[in-house]
Design a protein around this motif. Sequence first.
Motif, PDB file in Angstrom:
ATOM      1  N   ARG A  63      35.716   1.131  78.793  1.00 49.56           N
ATOM      2  CA  ARG A  63      34.957   0.876  77.557  1.00 49.56           C
ATOM      3  C   ARG A  63      33.966  -0.042  77.867  1.00 49.56           C
ATOM      4  O   ARG A  63      32.696   0.160  77.131  1.00 49.56           O
ATOM      5  CB  ARG A  63      36.112   0.046  76.538  1.00 49.56           C
ATOM      6  CG  ARG A  63      35.391  -0.274  75.093  1.00 49.56           C
ATOM      7  CD  ARG A  63      36.140  -1.152  74.329  1.00 49.56           C
ATOM      8  NE  ARG A  63      36.621  -2.575  74.935  1.00 49.56           N
ATOM      9  CZ  ARG A  63      35.431  -3.422  74.595  1.00 49.56           C
ATOM     10  NH1 ARG A  63      34.480  -3.443  73.780  1.00 49.56           N
ATOM     11  NH2 ARG A  63      35.612  -4.675  75.199  1.00 49.56           N
ATOM     12  N   TYR A  76      29.823   1.110  68.585  1.00 48.52           N
ATOM     13  CA  TYR A  76      31.222   1.810  68.329  1.00 48.52           C
ATOM     14  C   TYR A  76      32.083   0.802  69.187  1.00 48.52           C
ATOM     15  O   TYR A  76      33.440   1.401  69.493  1.00 48.52           O
ATOM     16  CB  TYR A  76      31.325   3.449  68.838  1.00 48.52           C
ATOM     17  CG  TYR A  76      30.750   4.097  67.775  1.00 48.52           C
ATOM     18  CD1 TYR A  76      30.921   4.342  66.730  1.00 48.52           C
ATOM     19  CD2 TYR A  76      29.257   4.737  68.436  1.00 48.52           C
ATOM     20  CE1 TYR A  76      30.162   5.010  65.555  1.00 48.52           C
ATOM     21  CE2 TYR A  76      28.734   5.462  67.531  1.00 48.52           C
ATOM     22  CZ  TYR A  76      29.275   5.752  66.040  1.00 48.52           C
ATOM     23  OH  TYR A  76      28.382   6.426  65.309  1.00 48.52           O
ATOM     24  N   ARG A  78      33.942  -1.614  68.887  1.00 47.17           N
ATOM     25  CA  ARG A  78      35.345  -1.961  68.124  1.00 47.17           C
ATOM     26  C   ARG A  78      36.394  -0.834  68.149  1.00 47.17           C
ATOM     27  O   ARG A  78      37.317  -1.048  68.400  1.00 47.17           O
ATOM     28  CB  ARG A  78      34.848  -2.814  66.621  1.00 47.17           C
ATOM     29  CG  ARG A  78      36.138  -3.246  65.976  1.00 47.17           C
ATOM     30  CD  ARG A  78      36.081  -3.690  64.721  1.00 47.17           C
ATOM     31  NE  ARG A  78      34.722  -4.948  64.674  1.00 47.17           N
ATOM     32  CZ  ARG A  78      35.127  -6.130  64.804  1.00 47.17           C
ATOM     33  NH1 ARG A  78      36.345  -6.795  65.394  1.00 47.17           N
ATOM     34  NH2 ARG A  78      34.216  -7.119  65.051  1.00 47.17           N
ATOM     35  N   GLN A  79      35.887   0.254  67.674  1.00 46.57           N
ATOM     36  CA  GLN A  79      36.458   1.340  67.457  1.00 46.57           C
ATOM     37  C   GLN A  79      37.116   1.807  68.994  1.00 46.57           C
ATOM     38  O   GLN A  79      38.165   2.194  69.128  1.00 46.57           O
ATOM     39  CB  GLN A  79      35.646   2.584  67.056  1.00 46.57           C
ATOM     40  CG  GLN A  79      35.498   2.211  65.465  1.00 46.57           C
ATOM     41  CD  GLN A  79      34.134   1.739  65.239  1.00 46.57           C
ATOM     42  OE1 GLN A  79      33.572   1.042  66.066  1.00 46.57           O
ATOM     43  NE2 GLN A  79      33.417   1.840  64.002  1.00 46.57           N
ATOM     44  N   MET A  80      36.302   1.627  69.914  1.00 51.32           N
ATOM     45  CA  MET A  80      36.626   2.024  71.270  1.00 51.32           C
ATOM     46  C   MET A  80      37.612   0.999  71.763  1.00 51.32           C
ATOM     47  O   MET A  80      38.673   1.485  72.481  1.00 51.32           O
ATOM     48  CB  MET A  80      35.473   1.900  72.463  1.00 51.32           C
ATOM     49  CG  MET A  80      34.577   3.135  72.071  1.00 51.32           C
ATOM     50  SD  MET A  80      33.240   3.251  73.345  1.00 51.32           S
ATOM     51  CE  MET A  80      32.130   1.973  73.238  1.00 51.32           C
ATOM     52  N   TRP A  82      39.980  -0.405  69.905  1.00 51.69           N
ATOM     53  CA  TRP A  82      41.297  -0.102  69.319  1.00 51.69           C
ATOM     54  C   TRP A  82      41.648   1.129  69.827  1.00 51.69           C
ATOM     55  O   TRP A  82      43.127   1.356  70.127  1.00 51.69           O
ATOM     56  CB  TRP A  82      40.902  -0.059  67.741  1.00 51.69           C
ATOM     57  CG  TRP A  82      40.955  -1.345  67.165  1.00 51.69           C
ATOM     58  CD1 TRP A  82      40.038  -1.867  66.524  1.00 51.69           C
ATOM     59  CD2 TRP A  82      42.044  -2.161  67.070  1.00 51.69           C
ATOM     60  NE1 TRP A  82      40.475  -3.392  66.263  1.00 51.69           N
ATOM     61  CE2 TRP A  82      41.405  -3.392  66.518  1.00 51.69           C
ATOM     62  CE3 TRP A  82      43.464  -2.280  67.500  1.00 51.69           C
ATOM     63  CZ2 TRP A  82      42.564  -4.650  66.159  1.00 51.69           C
ATOM     64  CZ3 TRP A  82      44.276  -3.285  67.281  1.00 51.69           C
ATOM     65  CH2 TRP A  82      43.806  -4.389  66.529  1.00 51.69           C
ATOM     66  N   GLY A  83      40.916   2.025  70.247  1.00 52.42           N
ATOM     67  CA  GLY A  83      41.331   3.420  71.028  1.00 52.42           C
ATOM     68  C   GLY A  83      42.090   2.734  72.487  1.00 52.42           C
ATOM     69  O   GLY A  83      42.912   3.391  72.679  1.00 52.42           O
TER      70      GLY A  83
END
Length: 110
Positions: A63, A76, A78-80, A82-83
Motif C-alpha cells: 500500500r 485512495y 484510506r480505501q487501500m 481498509w483493503g
Amino acid sequence: MAHRVTGVLIFFFLFVHVLDTSLVRVSPEAYDNVVATYKNPVVNLMEYGLVAAILFHALNGLRVIAVDFWSKGARYQRQMLWGVVGIWVVLMAGAFYPILQHTLRELFGS
C-alpha cells in the motif's frame, strides 16, 4: 504507526532467531535445549503473532508503495488501508488453525 511497530517486531524476531540458530555452531545440545523450550502454547501464540506482523507489514508495504508511486495513490490511501486490513483479516483467519492446531489440541483435547 502499525507499519513501524510490525517492522520493529520482525527485526527483534530476526535478531533472536539468528542468536538461537548460531547456538548450533557452539553446542548442538544447547541448541536442542533452546528449541525444546519453544514447544509450548505461549510460543505458539507468539508464532501466530509473528505471522500476523509479517503479513500486515508486507501488505501495508505494498500500500505504501502504491501511495508513493501511483499518481492517485494519495487520494485512495484510506480505501487501500481498509483493503489491506480486510485481506489481512481473511488471511489470518485462514492461518488460525494450521498454526495453532497443536495448542488447540493441547487445550481442548484431540
